[in-house]
Design an enzyme around this catalytic site. Structure first.
Site, PDB file in Angstrom:
ATOM      1  N   ASP A 225      -7.460   3.751  -2.755  1.00 53.57           N
ATOM      2  CA  ASP A 225      -7.970   5.020  -2.224  1.00 53.57           C
ATOM      3  C   ASP A 225      -9.507   5.095  -2.375  1.00 53.57           C
ATOM      4  O   ASP A 225     -10.055   4.722  -3.422  1.00 53.57           O
ATOM      5  CB  ASP A 225      -7.313   6.159  -3.020  1.00 53.57           C
ATOM      6  CG  ASP A 225      -7.555   7.524  -2.432  1.00 53.57           C
ATOM      7  OD1 ASP A 225      -7.162   7.744  -1.277  1.00 53.57           O
ATOM      8  OD2 ASP A 225      -8.136   8.381  -3.135  1.00 53.57           O
ATOM      9  N   GLU A 277      -3.876 -13.922 -10.171  1.00 50.85           N
ATOM     10  CA  GLU A 277      -3.171 -14.497 -11.327  1.00 50.85           C
ATOM     11  C   GLU A 277      -1.658 -14.385 -11.137  1.00 50.85           C
ATOM     12  O   GLU A 277      -0.889 -15.064 -11.812  1.00 50.85           O
ATOM     13  CB  GLU A 277      -3.534 -13.732 -12.610  1.00 50.85           C
ATOM     14  CG  GLU A 277      -4.922 -13.980 -13.118  1.00 50.85           C
ATOM     15  CD  GLU A 277      -5.203 -13.049 -14.308  1.00 50.85           C
ATOM     16  OE1 GLU A 277      -4.262 -12.650 -15.022  1.00 50.85           O
ATOM     17  OE2 GLU A 277      -6.387 -12.710 -14.480  1.00 50.85           O
TER      18      GLU A 277
HETATM   19  C1  NOJ Z   1      -7.861   9.570   0.863  1.00 53.12           C
HETATM   20  C2  NOJ Z   1      -6.421   9.970   0.929  1.00 53.12           C
HETATM   21  O1  NOJ Z   1      -5.809   9.315   2.003  1.00 53.12           O
HETATM   22  C3  NOJ Z   1      -6.392  11.478   1.060  1.00 53.12           C
HETATM   23  O2  NOJ Z   1      -5.114  11.963   1.365  1.00 53.12           O
HETATM   24  C4  NOJ Z   1      -6.932  12.067  -0.216  1.00 53.12           C
HETATM   25  O3  NOJ Z   1      -7.000  13.480  -0.091  1.00 53.12           O
HETATM   26  C5  NOJ Z   1      -8.324  11.523  -0.522  1.00 53.12           C
HETATM   27  N1  NOJ Z   1      -8.433  10.115  -0.336  1.00 53.12           N
HETATM   28  C6  NOJ Z   1      -8.706  11.831  -1.961  1.00 53.12           C
HETATM   29  O4  NOJ Z   1      -7.974  11.033  -2.831  1.00 53.12           O
END
Ligand code: NOJ
Length: 581
Positions: A225, A277
């Site tokens: 993310d 790994e």
């Molecule tokens: C991207 C994620 O896809 C989204 O749903 C989220 O709100 C933000 N990152 C923050 O983590």
């Protein structure tokens, strides 16, 4: 008789077959949004046993892996992207044993399970952040996050001018034990999501532990993310650009002090070594919302991540010219670093493509104002979505599918505000409706309470929503037509179109193939995009007139009747043909 709209005369090769044949160079990965997939406990919220139970449906599509949006312990202020314990399953979704069962069932279907890792920020309920709040300014506990004194005589103003992605300032002020206003902490997203300080060795060590925890439990890899934001420019200087990291005039992405800093790549280099790994060709896929696409390719250099999402494709407007431009530019950017391109049309953050293309807008509609007042032509949207999907599924590279797109689901645009949960809606006081419309629970069984998503009927009553559902978000009344049971076995359905297309893609090795544009004669319409991948030719017609097709036998049509009695491709349609070399 009218002239043919298009003549496809010459070929122009823009991508040679992939150098390697690792699975992730041609993978089809299906995104499950756990809270909306399948509820087995009757609490209105999807759960891990629900995914395990229905996994055979995903396997029957012919995909390689399942990416699960976050299921770790979380107060759910941002649907699980606010993690309070990275090494446990939220009770709402089940237990660690349920995760193990899911991995075991996935192995039986030869599917990999990709875990969503959220390293940029945690929840404000995370013990490390709670300890930081309790500790003094300058303490080692506060070093794990970005705490700063405020500006102005009383420290009343945020330490810099950064804006939260969800609206409002990216800083929140703390209150000291004696009730006096204290330092501020940085959160690029909601105030409940404090950003980690990735200059801290302790943060790096903690995440290596978390990576190993899931790899040891059989995870096939990670979707990472906000992979572009971990490292911030020292001194946290002011910046006037957009919080989503896309360039705005005068504020290019390359200057953003919180996105795409060179040192962020060292983090991913070390993770690549760690992942390697382990056996089984496990992967890292970055959600690097970097712009333009040439910058995005930096995340997939040979010693970094395996894949990154192609946000330019996700944001492309409907139409041959738009798709052709993004495809060509993406292939050239990713080829330059020897990485596969990924193609994605929908996910849990963006209005679904069948709605976008029925509105004639780009994928960024959720960034703007209220869209529920706009008129969507749902049938047109579905026709275009099926054509766009067919255009996409034969492209060389990896593909990401978002649960429900194989059913042709639109967004629930008229979702009543009382049900909304996205922090975007609240932080902008409803000015931006947020992303709930694309997160509505799946329809499994037409006519069943909650369309078969949940085992127990509930009481949510609303004119626009199914009356007998207790799902966390209601489903629109007319979604019977999209239910999986209605579509299964119907050769004209969207579900069967996806199944057939994915089978042909696998048989013909299209994911590892080449791409040559079939060019129109000079002066012809630009509303037709056509490419050849091996013996397969794909043609998309986004114009108003039927278009000629090259000689070949028809493999697939995006909708019944897409090829008319004259053998031409009708508007808003696509076809796959088998051609001789
Ligand atoms: C991207 C994620 O896809 C989204 O749903 C989220 O709100 C933000 N990152 C923050 O983590």
């Amino acid at each position: 008789m009218s002239q043919p709209a298009t003549q496809l005369s010459a070929e122009r090769l823009v991508h040679a077959p992939s150098a390697g044949d690792e699975w992730w160079r041609r993978s089809v990965i299906y995104q499950v949004y756990p809270r909306s997939f399948r509820d087995t406990t009757g609490d209105g919220m999807g759960d891990l046993p629900g995914i395990t139970r229905e996994l055979h449906h995903i396997a029957s599509l012919g995909v390689d892996a399942v990416w699960l949006s976050p299921f770790c312990r979380s107060p759910q202020k941002d649907a699980g992207y606010d993690v309070s314990d990275y090494c446990d399953v939220d009770p709402m979704f089940g237990t660690l044993d349920d995760f193990d069962d899911l991995v075991a069932e996935a192995r039986r279907h030869e599917l990999k399970i990709i875990v969503d890792l959220v390293p940029n920020h945690c929840s404000d309920a995370h013990p490390l952040f709670q300890a930081a709040l309790a500790a003094a300014p300058g303490s080692p506990e506060r070093e794990l996050f970005h705490f700063r004194d405020g500006r102005g005589p009383d420290g009343n103003e945020p330490p810099n001018n950064w804006q939260s992605h969800f609206g409002g300032p990216a800083w929140t002020r703390t209150t000291d034990d004696d009730g006096a206003p204290g330092q501020w902490y940085l959160h690029l997203f909601d105030s409940s999501q404090p950003d980690f300080n990735w200059d801290s060795d302790a943060v790096r060590a903690e995440f290596e532990r978390i990576l190993r925890f899931w790899l040891d439990r059989g995870a096939g890899g990670f979707r990472v993310d906000v992979a572009h934001a971990l490292i911030k420019e020292p001194g946290l200087p002011d910046w006037g650009g957009r919080p989503d990291g896309r360039s705005t005039e005068g504020f290019p992405f390359s200057d953003a002090p919180m996105f795409g800093r060179a040192a962020v790549h060292d983090v991913f280099r070390s993770w690549r070594q760690l992942v390697e790994e382990y056996d089984g060709d496990r992967i890292l896929c970055g959600e690097a919302n970097a712009h333009p696409v040439e910058t995005m390719a930096d995340w997939v250099r040979s010693d970094e991540m395996h894949q990154t999402f192609n946000f330019d494709y996700l944001g492309a407007a409907w139409g041959a010219e738009s798709f052709r431009g993004v495809v060509e530019r993406s292939l050239s950017a990713f080829d330059a670093v020897g990485a596969p391109t990924t193609w994605v049309l929908s996910n849990h953050d963006i209005t679904r493509h069948s709605t976008r293309f029925g509105l004639g807008m780009t994928g960024r509609v959720n960034e703007g104002g209220k869209i529920s007042d706009l008129v969507v032509d749902e049938d047109l949207g579905l026709r275009r979505a099926r054509a766009a999907s067919l255009f996409t599924l034969a492209l060389p590279g990896g593909v990401y599918l978002y649960q429900g797109e194989e059913l042709g689901l639109p967004d629930f645009l008229d979702l009543p505000d009382e049900f909304r949960q996205d922090p975007t809606f609240f932080r902008t006081r409803g000015e931006r409706v947020g992303r709930d419309g694309c997160r509505v629970p799946l329809p499994w069984v037409a006519g069943a309470p909650g369309l078969g998503f949940s085992t127990r009927p509930g009481s949510s009553e609303h004119d626009d929503a199914t009356p007998t559902s207790n799902a966390w978000l209601p489903q629109p009344r007319h979604w019977d037509r999209y239910a999986r049971d209605v579509q299964a076995g119907d050769p004209d359905s969207t579900l069967e179109l996806y199944r057939r297309a994915l089978a042909v893609r696998a048989e013909r090795g299209l994911g590892l193939g080449d791409l040559a544009w079939l060019e129109s004669r000079p002066g012809a319409t630009t509303d037709v995009a056509a490419y050849r991948n091996g013996r397969t030719v794909v043609v998309l017609n986004s114009g108003d007139e039927p278009a000629d097709l090259p000689a070949g036998s028809v493999l697939l049509e995006s909708t019944p009747g897409a090829i008319n009695a004259d053998g031409r491709l009708v508007p808003d349609a696509a076809a796959w043909l088998d051609v001789e070399h």
